[in-house]
Design a protein around this motif. Structure first.
Motif, PDB file in Angstrom:
ATOM      1  N   LEU A 430       0.828  -1.205   0.000  1.00  0.00           N
ATOM      2  CA  LEU A 430       0.000   0.000   0.000  1.00  0.00           C
ATOM      3  C   LEU A 430       0.864   1.258   0.000  1.00  0.00           C
ATOM      4  CD1 LEU A 430      -2.668   1.530   0.262  1.00  0.00           C
ATOM      5  CD2 LEU A 430      -2.572   1.145   2.732  1.00  0.00           C
ATOM      6  N   LEU A 431       1.906   1.295   0.833  1.00  0.00           N
ATOM      7  CA  LEU A 431       2.790   2.456   0.866  1.00  0.00           C
ATOM      8  C   LEU A 431       3.460   2.667  -0.491  1.00  0.00           C
ATOM      9  CD1 LEU A 431       4.504   2.061   4.366  1.00  0.00           C
ATOM     10  CD2 LEU A 431       2.780   3.742   3.697  1.00  0.00           C
ATOM     11  N   ALA A 432       3.873   1.575  -1.118  1.00  0.00           N
ATOM     12  CA  ALA A 432       4.497   1.689  -2.443  1.00  0.00           C
ATOM     13  C   ALA A 432       3.489   2.210  -3.470  1.00  0.00           C
ATOM     14  CB  ALA A 432       5.053   0.338  -2.875  1.00  0.00           C
ATOM     15  N   TYR A 433       2.230   1.779  -3.365  1.00  0.00           N
ATOM     16  CA  TYR A 433       1.192   2.297  -4.260  1.00  0.00           C
ATOM     17  C   TYR A 433       1.023   3.809  -4.080  1.00  0.00           C
ATOM     18  CZ  TYR A 433      -0.568  -2.363  -5.604  1.00  0.00           C
ATOM     19  OH  TYR A 433      -0.705  -3.623  -6.128  1.00  0.00           O
ATOM     20  N   LEU A 434       1.016   4.260  -2.830  1.00  0.00           N
ATOM     21  CA  LEU A 434       0.851   5.691  -2.572  1.00  0.00           C
ATOM     22  C   LEU A 434       1.960   6.498  -3.231  1.00  0.00           C
ATOM     23  CD1 LEU A 434      -0.211   5.697   1.200  1.00  0.00           C
ATOM     24  CD2 LEU A 434      -1.681   5.815  -0.817  1.00  0.00           C
ATOM     25  N   TYR A 437       1.657   6.056  -7.383  1.00  0.00           N
ATOM     26  CA  TYR A 437       0.473   6.554  -8.095  1.00  0.00           C
ATOM     27  C   TYR A 437      -0.043   7.884  -7.561  1.00  0.00           C
ATOM     28  CZ  TYR A 437       0.609   1.686  -9.562  1.00  0.00           C
ATOM     29  OH  TYR A 437       1.020   0.479 -10.060  1.00  0.00           O
ATOM     30  N   PHE A 438       0.751   8.571  -6.727  1.00  0.00           N
ATOM     31  CA  PHE A 438       0.327   9.859  -6.176  1.00  0.00           C
ATOM     32  C   PHE A 438       0.018  10.841  -7.314  1.00  0.00           C
ATOM     33  CE2 PHE A 438       1.028  12.413  -2.076  1.00  0.00           C
ATOM     34  CZ  PHE A 438       0.089  13.364  -2.437  1.00  0.00           C
ATOM     35  N   ALA A 439       0.891  10.882  -8.325  1.00  0.00           N
ATOM     36  CA  ALA A 439       0.703  11.845  -9.415  1.00  0.00           C
ATOM     37  C   ALA A 439      -0.591  11.599 -10.178  1.00  0.00           C
ATOM     38  CB  ALA A 439       1.892  11.787 -10.363  1.00  0.00           C
ATOM     39  N   ILE A 440      -1.007  10.319 -10.307  1.00  0.00           N
ATOM     40  CA  ILE A 440      -2.249  10.011 -11.034  1.00  0.00           C
ATOM     41  C   ILE A 440      -3.443  10.623 -10.311  1.00  0.00           C
ATOM     42  CG2 ILE A 440      -3.772   8.150 -11.788  1.00  0.00           C
ATOM     43  CD1 ILE A 440      -1.364   6.393 -12.137  1.00  0.00           C
ATOM     44  N   THR A 493      -5.701   1.506 -12.009  1.00  0.00           N
ATOM     45  CA  THR A 493      -4.278   1.270 -12.267  1.00  0.00           C
ATOM     46  C   THR A 493      -3.685   0.293 -11.263  1.00  0.00           C
ATOM     47  OG1 THR A 493      -4.062   3.516 -13.163  1.00  0.00           O
ATOM     48  CG2 THR A 493      -2.033   2.371 -12.562  1.00  0.00           C
ATOM     49  N   ALA A 494      -3.999   0.485  -9.987  1.00  0.00           N
ATOM     50  CA  ALA A 494      -3.396  -0.344  -8.941  1.00  0.00           C
ATOM     51  C   ALA A 494      -4.039  -1.724  -8.844  1.00  0.00           C
ATOM     52  CB  ALA A 494      -3.513   0.374  -7.587  1.00  0.00           C
TER      53      ALA A 494
END
Length: 562
Positions: A430-434, A437-440, A493-494
């Motif tokens: 989850l942290l890696a996803y944040l 994909y923050f810019a998306i 995306t995720a």
């Protein structure tokens, strides 16, 4: 000087801490690990034939496929955006669908569509002879599928840019006697140059960090890219090679950051000032040729979408890969296996739904806070907001596999003073996803927030409204549609990704992407096809429901509605 409430200062401090934890800490640890032993490991990596070959393959496949995606996506955007084509909503939906299908599922479907055991080509009598080399197991196969995968990205960027052009520019050229070709060459392409550069850079960076397609096609074809080399080293030797893997990851990150920096410079050089608000794009009458254009577009969609998906479903329905699909051989046993009998696929669907949904909601909230502070006159708030946005852009450019390595370096040991370990947990994914994909999630909200008048917040402040009340009553309602749009994109995306979680998953913490990849990599082709079919069906149903409900929602909530 205006006083700031305690809640406003506390929220700004929390945002700065969150940004440091998501961006500065993992990426700083990655570069520190890569450079802590001096220039020797970097020079050794660059001197390695395997590393140089993988780096060149990455640059080669990314540059060529991005060029193909730019040409194809731009043509599709012009046909959809500038003509009187019918059923545009359906065409846009179908053209964007490949972008929502995971790259490894795209690779699996095309492998089954064009191989000697292809059910569809077998029905047509066009299947290659048994024993023939698969045409996609090559450099050209990797580039072809990367082009197909990222054409929708270019299409979306260019279509949005066309909508942002003042219509008077095109109409003036048409009144002056410019035909469609001259209008395109002398007016539209120069004005769209910054957007075309951005679209190419987006396709290049996405291809550079793509893992699923080069892994499934490149490994059999001996075309190894840098993300695949990193995965093979870490998967084969474990944490003992983290330092060496950090050097390779750092090289990939540097290439991505340089590409984004070059994009920014080119956009500044090519930017042209426009006067006038955005208006509906010019509609060129295709006349009698309209059915031909519609037929050509339908044929293109059938080729890049229907053929591989039909092969995917057909492979999932046969008892063993290679058996022809007939009414006698048809079986649903593989669907029953992945849906009801085996526990890993069920866990993967639940895990991916939870962490993709959590990432979407968290990033929507963070995007609203970042854009609020980024638009304030308070210098510290504005600097913090713009800095977080810049870090998000840089992190999005860095391949997901590199972000995974960075988080492994930070969290492979328990948290200091707590004994709590995030390694091999869903929390780490989850942290890696944040971070990835923050810019998306941020881009749509930033665009909406840029249209807001700061006087609204100032007037509420003068009236005595506190920070929380201003956020609830003014800022959040105005950016909510854009935040919902960003959340939808983050979730889609995720939900199916494999690049970020390829190195972070563990037994019990599988994701949809890693489960499908492991099936295919382990030789369980029919099970991989069955789970891929279910995943694609779920994605299509979700997009269709969002599209239907989007008719009742504010404009911009559903990204692909025109």
């Amino acid at each position: 000087m205006r006083t700031r409430s305690g809640g406003e200062r506390a929220t700004l401090a929390a945002l700065a801490i969150a940004a440091a934890g998501l961006f500065l800490l993992p990426l700083g640890r990655l570069f520190w690990t890569g450079l802590s032993r001096g220039p020797g490991p970097v020079a050794e990596a660059l001197a390695s034939p395997a590393t140089r070959r993988a780096l060149w393959n990455s640059l080669d496949s990314a540059a060529v496929s991005a060029t193909g995606a730019l040409i194809l996506g731009t043509v599709l955007a012009f046909v959809i955006g500038l003509t009187n084509l019918r059923a545009k909503g359906v065409f846009v939906f179908l053209l964007l669908l490949p972008m929502m299908i995971p790259p490894h599922v795209t690779a699996i479907s095309w492998i089954q569509a064009l191989g000697p055991s292809s059910p569809v080509l077998g029905w047509l009598g066009l299947a290659p002879p048994i024993g023939a080399a698969h045409p996609l197991y090559s450099r050209e196969g990797v580039i072809l599928l990367l082009t197909i995968q990222h054409t929708p990205l270019v299409f979306l960027v260019v279509l949005a840019a066309l909508r942002g052009l003042p219509r008077e520019v095109s109409e003036a050229a048409r009144i002056a006697g410019a035909g469609p070709v001259r209008l395109l060459r002398r007016v539209l392409l120069p004005l769209l140059a910054p957007s075309l550069v951005a679209a190419y850079a987006l396709a290049f960076v996405s291809s550079l960090g793509n893992f699923g397609i080069p892994a499934l096609l490149g490994i059999p074809g001996r075309f190894i890219t840098l993300p695949v080399l990193i995965w093979r080293r870490l998967a084969g030797y474990g944490p003992s090679v983290l330092a060496d893997v950090a050097v390779l990851s750092m090289l990939l990150a540097v290439v991505a950051i340089l590409a984004v920096a070059l994009q920014s410079w080119l956009q500044r050089v090519m930017r042209a000032g426009l006067i006038g608000p955005p208006q509906p794009a010019l509609r060129i009458d295709l006349g009698r040729a309209r059915p031909l254009w519609e037929g050509a577009l339908a044929l293109f969609i059938a080729t890049v979408l229907a053929l591989p998906l039909a092969s995917l479903v057909a492979t999932a329905l046969v008892p063993t890969y290679g058996v022809p699909l007939t009414f006698e051989t048809m079986t649903f046993a593989h669907f029953a296996e992945v849906l009801f009998r085996q526990s890993a696929p069920s866990r993967a669907f639940v895990n991916s739904t939870l962490i993709a949904g959590a990432a979407a909601l968290i990033l929507a909230a963070l995007a609203a806070v970042v854009t609020y502070f980024g638009g304030r006159q308070w210098r510290l708030a504005r600097t913090t907001g713009s800095s977080v946005a810049t870090l998000a852009e840089v992190s999005y450019a860095i391949p997901g596999l590199v972000i995974s390595v960075a988080f492994i370096l930070v969290y492979i040991r328990p948290l200091p003073g707590t004994g709590l370990s995030l390694y091999n947990t869903l929390a780490l994914i989850l942290l890696a996803y944040l971070t990835a994909y923050f810019a998306i999630g941020l881009k749509p909200v930033a665009a909406a927030a840029g249209q807001l008048d700061p006087a609204l917040d100032d007037a509420a402040r003068v009236s005595g409204a506190g920070f929380g009340r201003r956020m609830r009553r003014i800022h959040l309602p105005l950016v909510a549609p854009a935040a919902a749009s960003g959340a939808i994109l983050v979730f889609l995306t995720a939900y199916n990704e494999v690049t970020v979680s390829a190195l972070l998953w563990s037994r019990g913490n599988e994701t949809i992407g890693t489960t499908i990849f492991n099936y295919e990599d382990g030789g369980y082709t029919t099970l991989a096809a069955a789970m891929s079919t279910v995943t694609v069906a779920a994605t299509v149903v979700l997009m269709a429901l969002l599209d239907r409900f989007g008719r009742r929602l504010p404009p911009g909530v559903v990204p692909w509605r025109i």
